[in-house]
Design an enzyme around this catalytic site. Sequence first.
Site, PDB file in Angstrom:
ATOM      1  N   ASP A 109      43.981  39.284  40.033  1.00  0.00           N
ATOM      2  CA  ASP A 109      43.917  38.355  41.163  1.00  0.00           C
ATOM      3  C   ASP A 109      42.461  38.137  41.566  1.00  0.00           C
ATOM      4  O   ASP A 109      41.594  38.961  41.275  1.00  0.00           O
ATOM      5  CB  ASP A 109      44.691  38.910  42.365  1.00  0.00           C
ATOM      6  CG  ASP A 109      46.182  39.007  42.075  1.00  0.00           C
ATOM      7  OD1 ASP A 109      46.655  38.315  41.160  1.00  0.00           O
ATOM      8  OD2 ASP A 109      46.857  39.777  42.782  1.00  0.00           O
TER       9      ASP A 109
HETATM   10  N1  URA Z   1      48.853  43.359  40.336  1.00  0.00           N
HETATM   11  C1  URA Z   1      48.458  42.581  41.366  1.00  0.00           C
HETATM   12  O1  URA Z   1      49.157  42.414  42.333  1.00  0.00           O
HETATM   13  N2  URA Z   1      47.249  41.991  41.270  1.00  0.00           N
HETATM   14  C2  URA Z   1      46.411  42.170  40.237  1.00  0.00           C
HETATM   15  O2  URA Z   1      45.301  41.616  40.224  1.00  0.00           O
HETATM   16  C3  URA Z   1      46.834  42.986  39.179  1.00  0.00           C
HETATM   17  C4  URA Z   1      48.063  43.570  39.249  1.00  0.00           C
END
Ligand code: URA
Length: 240
Positions: A109
């Site tokens: 993310d």
């Molecule tokens: N899970 C999430 O919620 N975000 C990420 O960036 C990676 C795994």
Amino acid sequence: MKSLNKERLDKIISSQFNISRSEAKTCIRRGQVLVGGTVAKDSGMLVTPETEQIIFNGERLAYKKNIYIIMNKPRGVLSASTDKSRKTVVDILPEELKRSGLFPAGRLDRDTTGLLIITDDGDFAHRIISPKKKIKKTYIVWLDADITPDICRKFSEGVTLSDGTLCAPSKLTRIDKNVAEITITEGKYHQIKRMFGTVGIGVNELHRKSVGGLTLPENITEGLSRELTEMEKNSIFMPV
Ligand code: URA
């Protein structure tokens, strides 16, 4: 022995020097490219880049079929190759690592930090990303509530997300009251945030520390990247 493939000269120049195909054609037309010591005339000429000497603007090409990069992704940067307005992980690579066709092997993310592999090798990326390959991805997570043994148990059994998606069993280990290490083998959209959502807990921060047997080296600080060594590349697929 693996046979070496011939490739179009404009394709080689474009991929290895991070310029577009049409720019490569223009450079070839202008006589900026030498193959085996002779100025190349034809963009479409077939060359074996591993064995034939290619010089572009006076620089000898050290040909690499593919490139494998490790990055400590900083917060606020998009896990994508390109974007209209936002900065991507490919945008922030140092110029000497940039070439066409690069993409992140899996998504973090925008607000997640940590280990990201960037490559132009689709098969390699697939081996990392595919849930069938069960490559472990380990994160440190900072939460807005305390972790209980009950949550660890639920995660180890596999949780069902609010939309009915079933997550494979994961390992949640408490490090401190509201800090934990979590290992998953999948990469569903916002997976960890949504998993904690099922027990009413919010994620304040998320940092990926390892992928398979490869742990982010301490000297690759946020925003830095470099090529993986052969040993590091292989370590991803070692059992952990
Ligand atoms: N899970 C999430 O919620 N975000 C990420 O960036 C990676 C795994």
